[in-house]
Design an enzyme around this catalytic site. Sequence first.
Site, PDB file in Angstrom:
ATOM      1  CE  LYS A  54      12.040 -18.892 -33.467  1.00 27.93           C
ATOM      2  NZ  LYS A  54      12.643 -19.493 -32.269  1.00 27.93           N
ATOM      3  NE  ARG A 100      10.715 -29.591 -29.479  1.00 24.73           N
ATOM      4  CZ  ARG A 100      11.310 -29.218 -28.354  1.00 24.73           C
ATOM      5  NH1 ARG A 100      10.919 -29.737 -27.198  1.00 24.73           N
ATOM      6  NH2 ARG A 100      12.291 -28.343 -28.365  1.00 24.73           N
TER       7      ARG A 100
HETATM    8  N1  BES Z   1      14.185 -22.987 -34.858  1.00 24.79           N
HETATM    9  C1  BES Z   1      14.269 -22.885 -33.449  1.00 24.79           C
HETATM   10  C2  BES Z   1      15.639 -23.264 -32.909  1.00 24.79           C
HETATM   11  C3  BES Z   1      16.783 -22.364 -33.258  1.00 24.79           C
HETATM   12  C4  BES Z   1      17.172 -21.377 -32.378  1.00 24.79           C
HETATM   13  C5  BES Z   1      17.490 -22.559 -34.411  1.00 24.79           C
HETATM   14  C6  BES Z   1      18.244 -20.583 -32.675  1.00 24.79           C
HETATM   15  C7  BES Z   1      18.554 -21.754 -34.731  1.00 24.79           C
HETATM   16  C8  BES Z   1      18.938 -20.789 -33.863  1.00 24.79           C
HETATM   17  C9  BES Z   1      13.252 -23.816 -32.802  1.00 24.79           C
HETATM   18  O1  BES Z   1      12.098 -24.067 -33.511  1.00 24.79           O
HETATM   19  C10 BES Z   1      12.857 -23.177 -31.523  1.00 24.79           C
HETATM   20  O2  BES Z   1      12.328 -22.113 -31.553  1.00 24.79           O
HETATM   21  N2  BES Z   1      13.125 -23.855 -30.431  1.00 24.79           N
HETATM   22  C11 BES Z   1      12.818 -23.349 -29.149  1.00 24.79           C
HETATM   23  C12 BES Z   1      12.332 -24.516 -28.323  1.00 24.79           C
HETATM   24  C13 BES Z   1      11.717 -24.119 -27.024  1.00 24.79           C
HETATM   25  C14 BES Z   1      10.429 -23.362 -27.241  1.00 24.79           C
HETATM   26  C15 BES Z   1      11.464 -25.377 -26.234  1.00 24.79           C
HETATM   27  C16 BES Z   1      14.097 -22.777 -28.543  1.00 24.79           C
HETATM   28  O3  BES Z   1      15.167 -23.289 -28.796  1.00 24.79           O
HETATM   29  O4  BES Z   1      13.983 -21.766 -27.849  1.00 24.79           O
HETATM   30 ZN    ZN Z   2      10.573 -22.631 -33.179  1.00 21.49          ZN
END
Ligand code: BES
Ligand code: ZN
Length: 497
Positions: free
Chosen positions: A268, A342
């Site tokens: 991230k 997921r």
């Molecule tokens: N934990 C994150 C989702 C999230 C984002 C929670 C902001 C709380 C606040 C999740 O694991 C994630 O990173 N999801 C990605 C999915 C994508 C790579 C398909 C996302 O939402 O960008």
């Molecule tokens: Zn994630």
Amino acid sequence: MELNVSASENINGTLVLPLYEGSESVPESCEVGMPASLKSQINRVLSDGDFKAKKKSTMTLFGGEDGKAILVGLGENDDCTIHDFRKAGAAVTAGIKKSHGSELTVRFDKAGVANMGAFAEGMMLRDYSYDNYKQKDDDEEKVEVSVRITCTEGEEEELTKLVKDYKGICKGVHLSRDLGNCPPNDMYPEVFADMARDWAKSYDNVDVTIINYDEAVKAGMGGLVAVGKGSARKPCMVIFEMNKNVEGRCPLLVGKGITFDTGGISLKPGANMDEMKYDMGGSATVFGTMEALAQTGHEGKVVAITCMAENMPAANATRPGDVIKGLSGKTIEVLNTDAEGRLVLSDGLWKAGEYDPEYIIDFATLTGACVVALGHEATGLWSNDDDFRTRIHEAGNDVGELAWPMPLLPAFEKEMTNSKIADTRNLGAGRWGGANTAAAFLKQFVPNRGYEKDGEQITWAHMDIAGTYWGSKTNTMVKDGATGVHVRTIHHLITKS
Ligand code: BES
Ligand code: ZN
Ligand code: ZN
């Protein structure tokens, strides 16, 4: 805060007076035993229009030697709901200062038991701060506030029972918040598991089983293992069982418990990455709900499964491009290691089938896309059963925690199952509809009854709490940090509907 109910007419300490908009003087039913100087002060600010009793507004009056009062607004009588009572209670707690002293007496004007209970609930819910990591000044002792909710003799028994239940539910909400707020260096899979194990010791109707890393590998939990293996803090699955000997099908809750989400190899960006400590919010919701049920003496059977892992980049971490296989036997092409929730849930959902549950609900801070869609105002809610989805939506409305219906379209399922080399893919084809494609992916791992190939899929709902588990500015029950959302929704769903 210590909160009790009593039919006594005494006013001890500071008087708390909830009022409707347009009140021009102290309601007659509230006058008994009120010191004259305090009463005339209140009448003055009301008749002058200095306190308008707008929703959630408060005003403190010091009636000289004769006592003090906190006025709190309920808004207009016509459109005042139980939620406004809860919010007014929370507004009082938020405004308590040292000068109010350690005793409060709340006096209502014919509010009814349900509304009085909700006010008490709001006062208790808002009575929370996370200061475990702050040095305490020895001479700055915290004042323990004791609150008396007064009512008529006829209401006393019912209100006492209601407040007792709310106390228990509130413990569950605050547990969820404690877990969520805990920094990730101190909250990792093993710590969560230890806490669950210790928790189980305090009740004789709950059992906790931990599937540790080695056991997870052996059992074929490829999703959980793929996400957690790159961390020095190894993943595990925690299973909570309440009243396990009760016959019949029961609710089954599943929680995403990523104790920190760096994104893994699909790292991230740095900004606000600290917020990913809340990525175990789903598991905290589940644990908190079990605590609320245990506290309130729930007699039915309930099972919960939390999938705990830390998502780290490492030499042995899962790569984008890897194909993994989990409990279900279906293969998953991992196209982005940041779509890890997921993956752990795929094993949790499949495992849930072993308990032949009445229904499965999973909770997950799953997608940023859900926050884009609904902001911090509502949880995304998907289900393979329209009536069940409506039941959850309504349970949320009943307790003032919004869960908004979202679509599980066949097109999204298709998108998540068209990998060139595996049965499923953990990333959609593009970024559009990212919360929906995530839900559609999860659906691939909800087992049919008895795991029969052509059987009926178990009733299931998915709640994406990425926006509601933290960061909410409009949630009156919460000042900041983890919200503990949906402990109350699910307690209500399980016990009342
Ligand atoms: N934990 C994150 C989702 C999230 C984002 C929670 C902001 C709380 C606040 C999740 O694991 C994630 O990173 N999801 C990605 C999915 C994508 C790579 C398909 C996302 O939402 O960008
Ligand atoms: Zn994630
Ligand atoms: Zn995540």
